[in-house]
Scaffold this active site. Sequence first.
Site, PDB file in Angstrom:
ATOM      1  N   GLU A 197       0.734  -1.202   0.069  1.00 53.02           N
ATOM      2  CA  GLU A 197      -0.312  -0.009  -0.293  1.00 53.02           C
ATOM      3  C   GLU A 197       0.890   1.299  -0.158  1.00 53.02           C
ATOM      4  O   GLU A 197       2.037   1.746   1.078  1.00 53.02           O
ATOM      5  CB  GLU A 197      -0.902   0.045   1.472  1.00 53.02           C
TER       6      GLU A 197
ATOM      7  N   LYS B  14      -9.463   2.645  -1.857  1.00 52.20           N
ATOM      8  CA  LYS B  14      -9.641   1.557  -0.849  1.00 52.20           C
ATOM      9  C   LYS B  14     -10.976   2.169  -0.276  1.00 52.20           C
ATOM     10  O   LYS B  14     -11.269   3.223   0.105  1.00 52.20           O
ATOM     11  CB  LYS B  14      -8.274   1.991  -0.014  1.00 52.20           C
TER      12      LYS B  14
ATOM     13  N   CYS C 285      -4.809  -3.481   2.605  1.00 53.47           N
ATOM     14  CA  CYS C 285      -5.272  -3.134   3.961  1.00 53.47           C
ATOM     15  C   CYS C 285      -6.122  -3.795   4.470  1.00 53.47           C
ATOM     16  O   CYS C 285      -6.863  -4.866   5.118  1.00 53.47           O
ATOM     17  CB  CYS C 285      -3.957  -1.705   4.430  1.00 53.47           C
TER      18      CYS C 285
HETATM   19  C1  ACM Z   1      -4.186  -0.110   7.178  1.00 54.22           C
HETATM   20  O1  ACM Z   1      -4.798  -0.386   6.524  1.00 54.22           O
HETATM   21  N1  ACM Z   1      -2.704   0.224   6.066  1.00 54.22           N
HETATM   22  C2  ACM Z   1      -3.655  -1.038   8.469  1.00 54.22           C
END
Ligand code: ACM
Length: 247
Positions: A29, A101, A134
Amino acid sequence: MAWEETKQELQAALQRVGEKKIALAVLPELASTGYLIPSKDALKRVAEPADGTGTYLKWIQEQCAVHSMDIITGFAESHGETFYNSSALVGPEGVLGVYRKLHLFSEEQDLFTPGNHGVPVIERHGVRLAMLICYDWAFPEAWRLAAVKGADVILHCSNLVLPYAQRAVIGHALCNRVSILTANRVGEEKDLTFTGQSQAVDAFGNLLIQGPTASTWESVFEIDPMQSRDKSVTARNDLFADRRRSL
Ligand code: ACM
């Protein structure tokens, strides 16, 4: 870490895996910017559009061309004055797909807007790919959505900090009969320690490979993306046909 320094590290890692003639490399990420971007102004300076015209994705495309491979990477996306924590599938010909995301973690909520494109599935060389990022690990519906849309492999670019996320991902692979690759970060930023243990899980939940918790690592491995196409668990049970969608 400044971009020039990050670029050198990434270039060396991509060179090492690229020499092995791989189809796809997966990076963490926000791989070009670091995780803790201190302010909206700082984000504006490092974010770039998803069309591949910015510094980072253009460089990633060049790396794809050099090594004849595709790369999936997290990056900070700008769309006008809106910013997304995104990942892109990039090939030698350019950006092939983008995921924004859906579930923002902690201070990310002060900088980014939650994704608004659901979970796209992109077919590449006959394999159907989806991306999650993530903290999406905590939301089974995101993985289910990718799988019911036909994903064979889910690529999970991460900066994980909670110690049980990798285990949850194995459950998502099992319950959806889908292969999952998690590319995670190691090291620290301010008060955060990233948990490493990048991993590849096959569609039967077998952990094919897992990296160390605290040192940088890259590895080359094979998965069979077609394992994901058959959802049967017994002669009379199918993981998807048996769902009770009316509950
Ligand atoms: C995250 O979502 N980077 C913990």
